[in-house]
Design an enzyme around this catalytic site. Sequence first.
Site, PDB file in Angstrom:
ATOM      1  N   GLU A 125       0.823  -1.212   0.000  1.00 19.84           N
ATOM      2  CA  GLU A 125       0.000   0.000   0.000  1.00 19.84           C
ATOM      3  C   GLU A 125       0.857   1.262   0.000  1.00 19.84           C
ATOM      4  O   GLU A 125       2.001   1.264   0.449  1.00 19.84           O
ATOM      5  CB  GLU A 125      -0.925   0.006   1.225  1.00 19.84           C
ATOM      6  CG  GLU A 125      -1.976  -1.097   1.184  1.00 19.84           C
ATOM      7  CD  GLU A 125      -2.944  -1.049   2.372  1.00 19.84           C
ATOM      8  OE1 GLU A 125      -4.049  -1.586   2.235  1.00 19.84           O
ATOM      9  OE2 GLU A 125      -2.597  -0.502   3.426  1.00 19.84           O
ATOM     10  N   CYS A 138       3.406   8.678   1.341  1.00 18.82           N
ATOM     11  CA  CYS A 138       3.919   7.672   2.278  1.00 18.82           C
ATOM     12  C   CYS A 138       4.059   6.359   1.519  1.00 18.82           C
ATOM     13  O   CYS A 138       3.055   5.787   1.080  1.00 18.82           O
ATOM     14  CB  CYS A 138       2.958   7.525   3.457  1.00 18.82           C
ATOM     15  SG  CYS A 138       3.477   6.323   4.692  1.00 18.82           S
ATOM     16  N   GLY A 221       6.631  -1.959   6.174  1.00 17.10           N
ATOM     17  CA  GLY A 221       7.997  -2.445   6.208  1.00 17.10           C
ATOM     18  C   GLY A 221       8.968  -1.545   6.950  1.00 17.10           C
ATOM     19  O   GLY A 221       8.669  -0.397   7.269  1.00 17.10           O
ATOM     20  N   GLU A 222      10.143  -2.094   7.230  1.00 19.74           N
ATOM     21  CA  GLU A 222      11.251  -1.372   7.868  1.00 19.74           C
ATOM     22  C   GLU A 222      12.294  -1.060   6.789  1.00 19.74           C
ATOM     23  O   GLU A 222      12.981  -1.954   6.293  1.00 19.74           O
ATOM     24  CB  GLU A 222      11.862  -2.233   8.976  1.00 19.74           C
ATOM     25  CG  GLU A 222      13.220  -1.787   9.491  1.00 19.74           C
ATOM     26  CD  GLU A 222      13.260  -0.346   9.982  1.00 19.74           C
ATOM     27  OE1 GLU A 222      13.995   0.459   9.378  1.00 19.74           O
ATOM     28  OE2 GLU A 222      12.550  -0.030  10.969  1.00 19.74           O
ATOM     29  N   SER A 275      10.991   5.893  15.195  1.00 21.23           N
ATOM     30  CA  SER A 275       9.780   5.431  15.882  1.00 21.23           C
ATOM     31  C   SER A 275      10.164   5.092  17.322  1.00 21.23           C
ATOM     32  O   SER A 275      10.508   3.951  17.631  1.00 21.23           O
ATOM     33  CB  SER A 275       9.199   4.208  15.164  1.00 21.23           C
ATOM     34  OG  SER A 275       8.730   4.558  13.884  1.00 21.23           O
ATOM     35  N   LEU A 276      10.098   6.073  18.203  1.00 18.98           N
ATOM     36  CA  LEU A 276      10.565   5.904  19.576  1.00 18.98           C
ATOM     37  C   LEU A 276       9.471   5.295  20.456  1.00 18.98           C
ATOM     38  O   LEU A 276       9.616   4.214  21.014  1.00 18.98           O
ATOM     39  CB  LEU A 276      11.028   7.243  20.141  1.00 18.98           C
ATOM     40  CG  LEU A 276      11.720   7.189  21.496  1.00 18.98           C
ATOM     41  CD1 LEU A 276      13.002   6.384  21.421  1.00 18.98           C
ATOM     42  CD2 LEU A 276      11.998   8.604  22.016  1.00 18.98           C
ATOM     43  N   HIS A 277       8.389   6.030  20.663  1.00 18.34           N
ATOM     44  CA  HIS A 277       7.157   5.543  21.280  1.00 18.34           C
ATOM     45  C   HIS A 277       7.216   5.208  22.770  1.00 18.34           C
ATOM     46  O   HIS A 277       6.167   4.934  23.368  1.00 18.34           O
ATOM     47  CB  HIS A 277       6.600   4.336  20.522  1.00 18.34           C
ATOM     48  CG  HIS A 277       6.441   4.574  19.062  1.00 18.34           C
ATOM     49  ND1 HIS A 277       5.744   5.657  18.552  1.00 18.34           N
ATOM     50  CD2 HIS A 277       6.913   3.882  17.984  1.00 18.34           C
ATOM     51  CE1 HIS A 277       5.775   5.620  17.243  1.00 18.34           C
ATOM     52  NE2 HIS A 277       6.485   4.562  16.869  1.00 18.34           N
ATOM     53  N   ASN A 354      -4.063   5.373  16.320  1.00 18.21           N
ATOM     54  CA  ASN A 354      -5.119   5.098  15.348  1.00 18.21           C
ATOM     55  C   ASN A 354      -5.600   3.661  15.531  1.00 18.21           C
ATOM     56  O   ASN A 354      -4.843   2.718  15.276  1.00 18.21           O
ATOM     57  CB  ASN A 354      -4.590   5.307  13.925  1.00 18.21           C
ATOM     58  CG  ASN A 354      -4.238   6.763  13.682  1.00 18.21           C
ATOM     59  OD1 ASN A 354      -5.074   7.643  13.824  1.00 18.21           O
ATOM     60  ND2 ASN A 354      -2.984   7.018  13.311  1.00 18.21           N
TER      61      ASN A 354
END
Length: 424
Positions: A125, A138, A221-222, A275-277, A354
């Site tokens: 996507e 994106c 994906g990374e 992407s810490l989070h 989300n």
Amino acid sequence: MHCGPICALMQIPGHIDPVPLPAKVTPREDGRVDLIGLSVAEIRDVLIEAGLDEKQGKLRSKQLFHWMYHRGIDDFTVMTDMSKTLRPWLAERFVIGRPEIVEAHLSEDGTRKWLLRSADKQDYEMVFIPDEDRGTLCISSQVGCTLNCRFCHTGTMRLVRNLTPGEIVGQVMLARDALGEWPKGVMDFADDEEAENTKEYNQAYKSDGRLLTNIVLMGMGEPLYNFDNVRDAMKVVMDGAGLALSRRRITLSTSGVVPMIARAGEEISVNLAISLHAVNKETRDEIVPLNRKYSIEELLQACADYPGSSNSRRITFEYVMLKDKNDSDEDARELVNLLRQYDLPAKVNLIPFNPWPGSAYECSTPERIKAFSKIVFDAGISAPVRTPRGRDIMAACGQLKSASEKKSRAELDRLAEEKQAALG
């Protein structure tokens, strides 16, 4: 010859790290070579291998690169600076492809999401997010994902394979097709009389204002687990003779593959997003399992060492807001302490969680998010709250997941056949 890898790297989903194994990318049934994703040098090599001499290969590769990436042309017959005998020769041996569009969705807020399919029937996507001052695409770097981040819908998929450079660049090409923003008019250096007889021959050659201004490698994906293909694709995207998107308008988002961060800075030098989070080991181990291999401290040191970071080019730290998990005042203060400890030129993007079916978390309340943001802002660090976009079409951050997971392959094929029949 480089015509896109016959064998791309595949990674078996693992709890922490992928395991590289060869995964076959099926060649086209017609035997033609897809030129999308190739650099000028790579196009030259495939032309020479197909039979052109070195001088012709060098000349025609530059012309093809311009037609493909600057003009968006995928039809050799309209390339008017090529001889009439060369055009069918090219069409017999090569193709300028695009991903197949399986589904396209338009959100009520203007966000667009496409489910795409590769030539070997793999689905992935991409999302386009329009704003007043920019348009952000994106894009995905893998089919599926191996990281298993617990807040992320994509992370519940198995990893199938890496996307090739052509499949990554193809997303950008397809978006520009859909947005109708390729240059208009005809080039004035045609070397045959055919162009002179066209209605558009004397129109000014111009490029309309771009709607697609920014790219983020933040889809499925990374990216750093598909580094070589991502690097090669971004070099094509940044080439001034083609798509010509500045490296300052491209952001690579990683969950923290520490050994590859330095290479990304040295070999691509695009903007970095992390992407810490979470701000402590226990919480980040839970929601970003990669933390068990590369700690927060190792990750932040890699960020501090990232080439080119500065106050004018800050590293973005993505922080999804999860109710009663990572959203306390104490978490906010620790986030500030960590960024100060490593003297990082940073911006924090606070992302309201989300939701997706089956997720284990809830979004923090607006009041809690506002309080968290204020603590970070008061410490002198920008901490805007990202406005959720595309939630109604499952296109928001963390929601991407191939529709092949929701519909059977037979159903998707049936829908595609019905669509084709309707078009006549």
